[in-house]
Design an enzyme around this catalytic site. Structure first.
Site, PDB file in Angstrom:
ATOM      1  N   SER A 249      61.257  32.922 -45.732  1.00 58.34           N
ATOM      2  CA  SER A 249      61.369  32.698 -44.245  1.00 58.34           C
ATOM      3  C   SER A 249      61.746  31.362 -43.982  1.00 58.34           C
ATOM      4  CB  SER A 249      60.176  32.928 -43.411  1.00 58.34           C
ATOM      5  OG  SER A 249      59.035  31.951 -43.854  1.00 58.34           O
TER       6      SER A 249
ATOM      7  N   SER B   2      58.359  32.108 -49.507  1.00 57.97           N
ATOM      8  CA  SER B   2      59.355  31.951 -48.571  1.00 57.97           C
ATOM      9  C   SER B   2      60.114  30.651 -48.987  1.00 57.97           C
ATOM     10  CB  SER B   2      58.709  31.475 -47.077  1.00 57.97           C
ATOM     11  OG  SER B   2      58.119  32.632 -46.799  1.00 57.97           O
TER      12      SER B   2
ATOM     13  N   LYS C 281      61.972  22.721 -41.455  1.00 50.54           N
ATOM     14  CA  LYS C 281      61.639  24.010 -40.992  1.00 50.54           C
ATOM     15  C   LYS C 281      61.031  24.111 -39.635  1.00 50.54           C
ATOM     16  CE  LYS C 281      59.614  28.391 -42.534  1.00 50.54           C
ATOM     17  NZ  LYS C 281      59.012  29.207 -43.651  1.00 50.54           N
TER      18      LYS C 281
END
Length: 497
Positions: free
Chosen positions: A124, A150, A47
């Protein structure tokens, strides 16, 4: 026949002896062959919130990337995975500032959900979930972060296994801070064995029961599995029929592994309101109809205050242009939270953690759907999206407020319009029990899920139509299902009050 070979001449004998001695010396001097590493041959994605030496962590924002310097050191979690033999293949997309659970970014768009095209991937850690679900670049797993869901939410929406560890069980060194007392390093995998192997590497130095040397040949003790499951009735009431069926499938598939009465029901919100006076005080001061919704609101305020404490100065000074609508609303909300007003809510958090710690005694897990249903459509209207977010965060805030570990297991069925998720929440530092449960039971529960859904829909006379239309009844949270499909699967196990 029977004749001995001639003895070598002295010079030849000396030569043979010398050669033999040299070989023995060389053999003694040679290092032993390297042991296989825990993650050898596995590929992973990262990420874009983790530092990688020489590049800027973009944090889902062009403005952030433009105003920060390249990292001088790679994030500790990434380095640990590389040391254990995994190969990194690239960085993944994320929601702006990590401040969304949808997976939609105003600057970069939404990664395509391979398990439910036309529906959001969840955020996210959207790109990491999609990379695993679609096996992009051959990745076996991916790193994400989880503060308010997330990892758990996109894992459910894209049909992956996902794990949020105990807070601080995995170091966040080299991760862009979001809300520090909630931030965790999480990960996704398609295979529960890979999920567990990554956990063995990342948790090796901090979680009791895990060896400090993570290697393929250094297996720990046999799995320790839960002996009691508490099914959360009020969580089920937030969910659609198919999501409820994930819990029913767990109860049915695992019935022979739990003695009579060891699968019981619990209204967690009511339990926490009775056990936590500060949570009751928080409910009295705000408009929240249930205990879980009160917990969600406390979580929302505490997280917002931490986000603004960490980012507010940069955000005010930079005034980034074109911030996404939802992100801007939440940043504006966060800017208005007075830290001095959160005393009761901070006390509530401590009380909730203690109350959950008593329930989750090292052999007990909470069981519930990970999300209220399949991922919403990309074109969902604002009112629906806000109501869905509220319901979803009521499910996420339990682990986020307590700091306890949660694993989500993917569930699919022909009648579904996308994947579902089933979650186990363990007690403090019971990370390995959660991972072991997913590894031992996940495939069995997933195999049972389609038949449970088919039977439940048949009992209800079918449930045609679009999920989003059926879900309007939940706009304000709660329902009259009283556990629905899962309630019928509990047999004689009574509620815990």
């Amino acid at each position: 026949a029977g004749r001995r070979p001639p003895r070598p001449a002295p010079a030849a004998a000396a030569k043979l002896a010398s050669t033999s001695s040299s070989s023995a010396a060389a053999s003694a001097a040679s290092p032993p062959p390297p042991q296989p590493r825990l993650l050898d041959g596995l590929r992973f994605a990262i990420k874009d919130i983790f530092d990688v030496k020489g590049r800027v962590a973009g944090f889902g924002s062009p403005a952030w990337a433009a105003t920060h310097e390249p990292a001088t050191v790679t994030a500790a979690a990434v380095s640990t995975l590389l040391t254990n033999g995994a190969s990194a293949v690239g960085m993944t997309h994320m929601d702006e500032f990590a401040y969304s659970v949808n997976g939609e970014n105003a600057h970069y768009g939404a990664p395509t959900n391979p398990a439910a095209p036309g529906r959001i991937p969840g955020g996210s850690s959207s790109g990491s979930a999609v990379a695993v679900a679609a096996a992009l670049q051959g990745v076996d797993f991916a790193l994400g972060t989880d503060s308010g869901g997330s990892v758990r939410i996109p894992a459910s929406y894209t049909g992956c296994y996902g794990f949020r560890p105990t807070h601080a069980a995995v170091t966040v060194s080299g991760v862009v801070p979001f809300a520090k007392s909630f931030d965790t390093v999480g990960w996704f995998a398609r295979d529960p064995d890979v999920l567990a192997a990554v956990g063995k590497a990342l948790l090796s130095t901090r979680v009791p029961g895990m060896s400090t040397v993570a290697s393929a040949g250094n297996a720990r003790a046999p799995a320790v599995l839960p002996t009691t499951m508490l099914v959360l009735e009020d969580a089920l009431d937030l969910c659609d029929t198919q999501a409820q069926c994930s819990v029913a499938a767990a109860c049915m598939a695992l019935a022979d592994k739990f003695p009579h009465g060891n699968i019981t029901r619990l209204n967690l919100g009511k339990h926490l309101l009775m056990a936590c006076p500060s949570l009751r005080a928080a409910q009295d001061s705000i408009d929240t109809p249930t205990g879980l919704d009160t917990l969600r609101n406390c979580f929302r305020l505490l997280m917002g205050a931490e986000v603004w404490s960490g980012m507010g100065e940069w955000y005010t000074k930079t005034e980034p242009a074109d911030v996404g609508g939802g992100t801007k609303i939440r940043m504006d909300m966060a800017s208005k939270i007075a830290p001095g007003s959160l005393g009761t809510i901070n006390n509530a958090r401590d009380e909730v953690r203690a109350a959950l710690g008593i329930l989750l005694d090292g052999s007990t897990v909470l069981v519930m759907p990970t999300t209220p249903g399949v991922a919403p459509k990309l074109d969902a209207d604002a009112a629906y999206t806000d109501a869905w977010r509220r319901r979803t965060l009521q499910l996420q805030c339990i682990a986020s407020m307590s700091g306890f570990p949660q694993v989500t297991i993917p569930m699919t069925c022909p009648e579904g319009e996308g994947p579902y998720g089933l979650s186990f929440i363990g007690g403090y530092m019971q990370d390995l029990m959660c991972l072991d449960a997913a590894q031992a039971w996940g495939p069995t529960i997933a195999k049972a899920f389609p038949a449970v859904v088919a039977a439940e829909l048949s009992r209800e006379g079918g449930a045609g139509g679009d999920t989003q239309q059926r879900e309007q009844q939940h706009t304000n949270g709660g329902s009259s299902t009283q556990g629905g499909a899962a309630g019928g699967a509990l047999g004689g196990g009574g509620p815990v009050e």
